[in-house]
Design a protein around this motif. Structure first.
Motif, PDB file in Angstrom:
ATOM      1  N   SER A 219      14.347   1.758  66.466  1.00 44.55           N
ATOM      2  CA  SER A 219      14.325   0.602  65.583  1.00 44.55           C
ATOM      3  C   SER A 219      13.038  -0.184  65.817  1.00 44.55           C
ATOM      4  O   SER A 219      12.357   0.014  66.808  1.00 44.55           O
ATOM      5  N   GLY A 220      12.739  -1.038  64.913  1.00 43.47           N
ATOM      6  CA  GLY A 220      11.567  -1.883  65.100  1.00 43.47           C
ATOM      7  C   GLY A 220      11.816  -2.897  66.190  1.00 43.47           C
ATOM      8  O   GLY A 220      12.959  -3.120  66.595  1.00 43.47           O
ATOM      9  N   ASP A 512       1.526  -1.575  76.013  1.00 43.20           N
ATOM     10  CA  ASP A 512       2.560  -0.586  76.289  1.00 43.20           C
ATOM     11  C   ASP A 512       3.733  -0.879  75.339  1.00 43.20           C
ATOM     12  O   ASP A 512       4.373  -1.919  75.432  1.00 43.20           O
ATOM     13  N   LEU A 513       3.991   0.076  74.437  1.00 44.12           N
ATOM     14  CA  LEU A 513       5.009  -0.195  73.417  1.00 44.12           C
ATOM     15  C   LEU A 513       6.390  -0.422  74.006  1.00 44.12           C
ATOM     16  O   LEU A 513       7.189  -1.167  73.461  1.00 44.12           O
ATOM     17  N   SER A 514       6.671   0.206  75.149  1.00 48.38           N
ATOM     18  CA  SER A 514       8.008   0.009  75.716  1.00 48.38           C
ATOM     19  C   SER A 514       8.172  -1.428  76.199  1.00 48.38           C
ATOM     20  O   SER A 514       9.271  -1.970  76.199  1.00 48.38           O
ATOM     21  N   PHE A 515       7.068  -2.065  76.570  1.00 46.19           N
ATOM     22  CA  PHE A 515       7.124  -3.490  76.923  1.00 46.19           C
ATOM     23  C   PHE A 515       7.517  -4.311  75.693  1.00 46.19           C
ATOM     24  O   PHE A 515       8.356  -5.207  75.756  1.00 46.19           O
ATOM     25  N   ILE A 516       6.939  -3.957  74.566  1.00 49.35           N
ATOM     26  CA  ILE A 516       7.259  -4.675  73.327  1.00 49.35           C
ATOM     27  C   ILE A 516       8.725  -4.464  72.953  1.00 49.35           C
ATOM     28  O   ILE A 516       9.427  -5.393  72.557  1.00 49.35           O
ATOM     29  N   GLU A 517       9.184  -3.215  73.127  1.00 49.02           N
ATOM     30  CA  GLU A 517      10.547  -2.900  72.717  1.00 49.02           C
ATOM     31  C   GLU A 517      11.594  -3.513  73.638  1.00 49.02           C
ATOM     32  O   GLU A 517      12.685  -3.857  73.207  1.00 49.02           O
ATOM     33  N   SER A 518      11.256  -3.639  74.919  1.00 43.82           N
ATOM     34  CA  SER A 518      12.309  -3.999  75.870  1.00 43.82           C
ATOM     35  C   SER A 518      12.349  -5.471  76.238  1.00 43.82           C
ATOM     36  O   SER A 518      13.299  -5.914  76.860  1.00 43.82           O
ATOM     37  N   ASN A 519      11.337  -6.240  75.857  1.00 42.83           N
ATOM     38  CA  ASN A 519      11.368  -7.615  76.346  1.00 42.83           C
ATOM     39  C   ASN A 519      12.448  -8.446  75.679  1.00 42.83           C
ATOM     40  O   ASN A 519      12.894  -8.169  74.567  1.00 42.83           O
ATOM     41  N   ALA A 520      12.881  -9.451  76.398  1.00 43.11           N
ATOM     42  CA  ALA A 520      14.026 -10.244  75.954  1.00 43.11           C
ATOM     43  C   ALA A 520      13.659 -11.104  74.754  1.00 43.11           C
ATOM     44  O   ALA A 520      12.499 -11.400  74.521  1.00 43.11           O
ATOM     45  N   ALA A 521      14.680 -11.482  74.019  1.00 44.35           N
ATOM     46  CA  ALA A 521      14.474 -12.453  72.948  1.00 44.35           C
ATOM     47  C   ALA A 521      13.923 -13.719  73.604  1.00 44.35           C
ATOM     48  O   ALA A 521      14.309 -14.086  74.691  1.00 44.35           O
ATOM     49  N   VAL A 522      13.003 -14.344  72.944  1.00 45.33           N
ATOM     50  CA  VAL A 522      12.276 -15.422  73.610  1.00 45.33           C
ATOM     51  C   VAL A 522      13.131 -16.661  73.850  1.00 45.33           C
ATOM     52  O   VAL A 522      14.038 -16.957  73.104  1.00 45.33           O
ATOM     53  N   ARG A 523      12.838 -17.311  74.936  1.00 44.52           N
ATOM     54  CA  ARG A 523      13.411 -18.621  75.199  1.00 44.52           C
ATOM     55  C   ARG A 523      12.268 -19.507  75.649  1.00 44.52           C
ATOM     56  O   ARG A 523      11.489 -19.139  76.509  1.00 44.52           O
ATOM     57  N   LEU A 524      12.145 -20.641  75.062  1.00 41.54           N
ATOM     58  CA  LEU A 524      11.196 -21.608  75.591  1.00 41.54           C
ATOM     59  C   LEU A 524      12.019 -22.485  76.512  1.00 41.54           C
ATOM     60  O   LEU A 524      12.771 -23.335  76.072  1.00 41.54           O
ATOM     61  N   ASP A 525      11.902 -22.206  77.786  1.00 39.12           N
ATOM     62  CA  ASP A 525      12.804 -22.852  78.751  1.00 39.12           C
ATOM     63  C   ASP A 525      12.655 -24.361  78.700  1.00 39.12           C
ATOM     64  O   ASP A 525      11.555 -24.884  78.633  1.00 39.12           O
ATOM     65  N   LYS A 526      13.790 -24.998  78.749  1.00 43.43           N
ATOM     66  CA  LYS A 526      13.786 -26.455  78.661  1.00 43.43           C
ATOM     67  C   LYS A 526      13.600 -27.084  80.039  1.00 43.43           C
ATOM     68  O   LYS A 526      13.296 -28.247  80.158  1.00 43.43           O
ATOM     69  N   ASP A 527      13.830 -26.283  81.100  1.00 48.44           N
ATOM     70  CA  ASP A 527      13.737 -26.899  82.430  1.00 48.44           C
ATOM     71  C   ASP A 527      12.398 -26.618  83.069  1.00 48.44           C
ATOM     72  O   ASP A 527      11.672 -25.762  82.646  1.00 48.44           O
TER      73      ASP A 527
END
Ligand code: PHE
Length: 527
Positions: A219-220, A512-527
Motif C-alpha cells: 500500500s502507499g 530508505d523506503l522501509s523507513f517511510i513505510e514503517s514510521n508511526a503516524a505523526v504526533r506533535l508531542d504536547k509535553d
C-alpha cells in the motif's frame, strides 16, 4: 520438495518406511540423508500431525583419512607381517620397511609377537601363520555403525588419529494422530461440486492458520514530511488561516526579489544562491499570467467568504502596472517614506525566471491581491523552495517552508511575539527568544529561537518580521493595515519528531523506503 538424492520425495519415503518400522531412527533408516533435509521433511509431515518426532543429539564416530586407509588396506603392523610372511624372511634394510608407517607397524608387530628379528632380517614368529587384524576390524565396524562401544578404545583411537567424533542430530520418528501412508490432498475451498457429489464428506480440509502473517500489502505510505505538514495545516486551519496558492515553483525575479526589496545587486540573487531557469529564461511582466490570477481569485473568494461570511465581491481587475512602477520607484528613487536604494533599476532582472527561494514570493502576490479588497486576513502556505546550497547533513538544495502572514489594523511587534509563542507552543516549544535580524522586506525583523529540551540548547527555529510600509503601501494597502509574517522550515521539526539526524535520510534519493513505510503516524508531542 525434499529429495533424498534418489529423486524421490523424502516425505513419501519416510511415510513408507514408518508404515512397518514404528518408531524409526532417522540415521539408521536414512543414513545418507543430511540432517537439514531430514529436519525439513519431518517438519512438513509433523505440521499435518501425520507423525511426531524427537530430536536427540548424539556423537557420531567417523574415520579419519588414515583410519579409512587402514579399514581398506589393513593396519601398518598387518602390512609388515604380511610382507614378512610373503618373503619368508625380510631384510631389515628392505625399502618396504623404510616408510614411517612401516616403522610404526614394525614396532607394533614386535609387541604383538607377530614377527621377530633373526640376524639382520625379520621372520614370522612361530604359530603366527595366521593373525587377526583387530585394528582394521574395529575401524570397519566404526565405518558401518559410526559408534565405538568401548570408551577407552575410542579415546585411544582418537589419540592415534584414526577416528574422530562429530555431534549429530538424529530423530526418533513415530506415527502421529493423523497418520497416513500418503500425504492426503488437503482441500482449501468447499465447492458446489463437492456438495453435489458428496466428496465433502470424506475430504480432508486444510486447517485455518490463524498465525499466518497476511500477505505483504504494497500500500502507499505517507512521507513523514507530509504527515508533519498535515499537522501544521490543521493548526493553521483551526486559527482561520487560508492556504495560499503555492503551485508555482518557478517564479519571476519580480515576485521573488524585487517586490521584497532584495536589491538587484544583492548576493542572494547570485548564481551562488539562486537557481535560475535557462529554458525559458524569462517570463512576462507581473500580471501577465492569467492562471496565476485565477489561483489568487480562488483563494481570495474563499478568504472573503471566510472573513466576512459573504460571497466575494466582484473581483476588481488588479493593477499590476501601477504596482510595478511603485516597486521600481522605491528601489531607484525612494517612495512611500523610504529613501530607496538609489541605483538604476534594471527591468530585465524582474522577468528572469528563478526557482523560488522562499514562499514569501507567494505571500507577496497574495498581499497584492488583498490590496484590491483590504481587510484583516490570515494566510499560510507550506511548500517547496530551492536554494543553491552545498548539500550536507542538514542542508539540501530544496526544502519546504512553512509561512504565515497576518494582516490586521493596529498590529504590533508584541502581537507578533505573542502569536509566535502560541504557534510554537503547539509544537511543544514553550520557551522562545527573539533576536533582532534583517530582511529587506520586514522591519523590525526577528530570528526566533526555541529551547530544545532534548538537545538542551537554543536552536534557531524561524524568521519573522513586520512587513515594511513601503512594501504594503506600494501595493495599495491602507496605511493603518499592518502585516506580519514568519517562516520556518518543515524539515527541522520533522527531523526532530522522527529522530532523523541527516536530512538526506528524509528527502532525496538516499531515502530508505522501509523507513517511510514503517514510521508511526505523526504526533506533535504536547509535553
Ligand atoms: N522569507 C523568510 C525566510 O525565507 C521568512 C519570512 C517570511 C520572514 C515572512 C519574515 C516574513 O526565512
Amino acid at each position: 520438495v525434499e529429495s533424498n538424492g534418489s529423486g524421490r520425495d523424502l516425505t513419501l519415503d519416510i511415510l513408507f518406511e514408518l508404515e512397518n518400522n514404528d518408531p524409526l531412527q532417522s540415521e539408521i533408516a536414512f543414513p545418507s540423508v543430511s540432517q537439514p533435509d531430514m529436519q525439513a521433511a519431518l517438519t512438513r509431515l509433523a505440521s499435518r500431525a501425520m507423525l511426531e518426532y524427537d530430536p536427540s543429539e548424539s556423537e557420531h564416530v567417523v574415520l579419519t583419512g588414515e583410519g579409512r586407509q587402514i579399514a581398506d588396506e589393513g593396519s601398518h603392523e598387518y602390512k609388515v607381517w604380511e610382507a614378512v610372511k610373503k618373503s619368508g624372511r625380510l631384510s631389515l634394510k628392505d625399502p618396504a620397511l623404510a616408510t614411517p608407517s612401516a616403522k610404526l607397524g614394525q614396532g607394533n608387530a614386535f609387541k604383538l609377537k607377530w614377527v621377530q628379528k633373526d640376524g639382520d632380517s625379520l621372520v614370522v614368529c612361530s604359530g603366527m601363520d595366521e593373525v587377526k587384524d583387530a585394528t582394521r576390524e574395529t575401524l570397519k565396524y566404526v565405518d558401518e555403525f559410526h559408534t565405538m562401544p568401548d570408551p577407552k578404545q575410542l579415546k585411544d583411537y582418537v589419540k592415534r588419529k584414526l577416528v574422530s567424533t562429530q555431534k549429530i542430530i538424529t530423530y526418533q520418528v513415530r506415527k502421529g494422530p493423523r497418520w497416513a501412508k500418503e500425504i492426503p490432498i488437503e482441500v482449501t475451498d468447499l465447492t458446489s461440486e463437492m456438495l453435489e457429489d458428496g466428496s465433502w464428506k470424506t475430504a480432508s480440509f486444510k486447517d485455518y492458520n490463524f498465525n499466518a502473517l497476511g500477505a505483504q500489502q504494497n500500500s502507499g505510505a505517507l512521507h513523514p514530511l507530509n504527515k508533519v505538514r498535515e499537522e501544521f495545516r490543521k493548526i493553521f486551519f483551526n486559527w482561520d488561516f487560508i492556504e495560499m496558492p503555492t503551485g508555482r515553483f518557478v517564479d519571476t525575479g519580480f515576485w521573488n526579489f524585487d517586490a521584497l526589496f532584495v536589491p538587484q545587486q544583492h548576493p542572494a540573487r547570485d548564481m551562488q544562491d539562486t537557481f535560475y531557469v535557462s529554458d525559458p529564461a524569462e517570463a512576462g511582466p507581473p500580471g501577465s499570467d492569467p492562471d496565476a490570477d485565477q489561483a489568487l481569485n480562488t483563494m481570495e473568494a474563499q478568504s472573503q467568504l471566510f472573513s466576512t461570511g459573504e460571497a466575494a465581491a466582484a473581483i476588481p481587475k488588479l493593477d499590476y502596472e501601477q504596482y510595478y512602477k511603485n516597486v521600481r520607484a522605491v528601489h531607484q528613487d525612494g517612495a512611500f517614506g523610504s529613501i530607496g536604494y538609489r541605483y538604476p533599476y534594471t527591468d530585465s532582472e524582474t522577468t528572469r525566471l528563478v526557482l523560488r527561494t522562499h514562499t514569501t514570493a507567494v505571500s507577496t502576490y497574495c498581499l497584492h491581491r488583498l490590496a484590491a479588497n483590504p481587510r484583516p486576513a490570515r494566510y499560510f502556505s507550506i511548500d517547496r523552495v530551492f536554494r543553491n546550497e552545498t548539500v550536507d547533513a542538514t542542508h539540501l538544495a530544496e526544502f519546504h517552508q512553512i509561512e504565515g502572514v497576518i494582516a490586521d489594523y493596529g498590529l504590533t511587534l508584541g502581537g507578533l511575539q505573542a502569536f509566535l509563542g502560541k504557534f510554537f507552543l503547539q509544537l511543544g516549544i514553550s520557551n522562545l527568544r527573539f533576536k533582532p535580524a534583517y530582511n529587506p522586506y520586514t522591519e523590525p525583523s526577528m530570528e526566533v529561537f526555541g529551547f530544545h529540551e532534548g538537545l538542551n540548547k537554543w536552536v534557531e527555529i524561524g524568521n519573522s518580521g513586520m512587513f515594511r510600509p513601503e512594501m504594503l503601501l506600494a501595493m495599495g494597502l491602507p496605511e493603518d493595515l499592518r502585516v506580519y509574517g514568519f517562516g520556518l522550515s518543515l524539515e527541522r521539526p520533522t527531523m526532530i519528531k522522527y529522530a532523523v539526524s541527516n536530512i538526506r535520510e528524509l528527502l532525496g534519493h538516499k531515502v530508505d523506503l522501509s523507513f517511510i513505510e514503517s514510521n508511526a503516524a505523526v504526533r506533535l508531542d504536547k509535553d
